[in-house]
Design a protein around this motif. Structure first.
Motif, PDB file in Angstrom:
ATOM      1  N   ARG A  50       0.870  -1.614   0.040  1.00  0.00           N
ATOM      2  CA  ARG A  50      -0.170   0.022   0.045  1.00  0.00           C
ATOM      3  C   ARG A  50       1.037   1.308  -0.230  1.00  0.00           C
ATOM      4  O   ARG A  50       1.479   1.625   1.067  1.00  0.00           O
ATOM      5  CB  ARG A  50      -0.846   0.080   1.314  1.00  0.00           C
ATOM      6  N   ASN A  52       1.556   5.268  -0.336  1.00  0.00           N
ATOM      7  CA  ASN A  52       0.639   6.626   0.021  1.00  0.00           C
ATOM      8  C   ASN A  52       1.555   7.565  -0.523  1.00  0.00           C
ATOM      9  O   ASN A  52       2.767   7.692   0.344  1.00  0.00           O
ATOM     10  CB  ASN A  52       0.315   6.353   1.427  1.00  0.00           C
ATOM     11  N   VAL A  53       1.275   8.279  -1.274  1.00  0.00           N
ATOM     12  CA  VAL A  53       2.039   9.356  -1.887  1.00  0.00           C
ATOM     13  C   VAL A  53       1.464  10.788  -1.258  1.00  0.00           C
ATOM     14  O   VAL A  53       0.123  11.125  -1.844  1.00  0.00           O
ATOM     15  CB  VAL A  53       2.499   9.739  -3.132  1.00  0.00           C
ATOM     16  N   THR A  60      -1.613   7.125  -4.956  1.00  0.00           N
ATOM     17  CA  THR A  60      -1.585   6.458  -3.657  1.00  0.00           C
ATOM     18  C   THR A  60      -2.350   5.209  -4.313  1.00  0.00           C
ATOM     19  O   THR A  60      -3.713   5.462  -4.628  1.00  0.00           O
ATOM     20  CB  THR A  60      -2.427   7.399  -2.664  1.00  0.00           C
ATOM     21  N   ASN A  61      -2.034   4.022  -3.816  1.00  0.00           N
ATOM     22  CA  ASN A  61      -2.828   2.928  -4.523  1.00  0.00           C
ATOM     23  C   ASN A  61      -2.150   1.797  -3.734  1.00  0.00           C
ATOM     24  O   ASN A  61      -0.912   1.632  -3.233  1.00  0.00           O
ATOM     25  CB  ASN A  61      -2.791   2.717  -6.007  1.00  0.00           C
ATOM     26  N   GLU A  90      10.751   3.033  -0.288  1.00  0.00           N
ATOM     27  CA  GLU A  90      10.142   4.513   0.062  1.00  0.00           C
ATOM     28  C   GLU A  90      11.086   5.654  -0.676  1.00  0.00           C
ATOM     29  O   GLU A  90      10.738   6.406  -1.414  1.00  0.00           O
ATOM     30  CB  GLU A  90       9.837   4.860   1.437  1.00  0.00           C
ATOM     31  N   VAL A 107       6.460   9.898   0.533  1.00  0.00           N
ATOM     32  CA  VAL A 107       6.209   8.690   0.169  1.00  0.00           C
ATOM     33  C   VAL A 107       6.126   7.599   1.343  1.00  0.00           C
ATOM     34  O   VAL A 107       7.224   7.570   2.272  1.00  0.00           O
ATOM     35  CB  VAL A 107       7.078   7.883  -0.578  1.00  0.00           C
TER      36      VAL A 107
END
Length: 190
Positions: A50, A52-53, A60-61, A90, A107
């Motif tokens: 998972r 997340n930006v 984000t995905n 990251e 990130v």
């Protein structure tokens, strides 16, 4: 008839020697094998992440590491993930995004699903099972239906990939396993 007895005895001796040689083929797990379970988790194909930006909903995905060990990430393409820790990946994705896409990307990555463990041999339901952080060989065996009546319940053989090398070692059932391990429960002799 007199010739059959010596042949039978020699065949019996060969069978015993082969069995004993097989017992001594596996040594306790090497030091690097045991240390791998204590090191930070290393990503590999089959792990689902998972990503997340911060402030970038389009990036984000959830992403899965493919068989070649890469994550297909929007804007930057393939990012090498195999053998890296979460924090290394990251940093790698953030570095790629800085190259003309985002000024200061933030990130964060969480492991959504680990790659499975495989449990074989003298268990109720041999097969592939979901790994859970902190899992021991005994936990994996329990998920696979427990030991059969013929199972050696003291220790198991585990095949593990360490730094691109595949190693097999014998561990006690209370020892930790890592995602991607193959656990083999042997049959007891007596």
């Amino acid at each position: 008839m007199t010739f059959a007895a010596p042949r039978l005895i020699s065949a019996f001796v060969v069978a015993i020697a082969t069995t004993l040689a097989g017992c001594s083929a596996y040594q306790p797990a090497p030091r690097a094998f045991n240390e791998a379970a204590l090191q930070p988790y290393r990503l590999d194909s089959g792990d689902r992440l998972r990503v997340n930006v911060f402030d970038q909903a389009g990036l984000t995905n959830t992403y899965t590491i493919d068989q070649a060990g890469y994550v297909a990430f929007p804007l930057v393409g393939q990012v090498a993930a195999r053998g890296k820790t979460v924090s290394q990946l990251e940093a790698g994705i953030a570095q790629q995004l800085r190259k003309g896409f985002l000024k200061n990307p933030d990130v964060t990555i969480e492991i959504d699903r680990y790659r499975p463990v495989f449990v074989m041999g003298e268990v109720g339901r041999p097969g592939q099972y979901s790994y859970v952080a902190g899992m021991t060989a005994q936990n994996a065996i329990a998920i696979a239906g427990g030991f059969t009546s013929r199972a050696n319940q003291r220790d198991v053989d585990v095949t593990r990939k360490i730094n691109a090398n595949v190693m097999t070692g014998r561990i006690i059932i209370s020892a930790p396993v890592i995602a991607g391990d193959t656990i083999y429960v042997r049959e007891r002799f007596f």
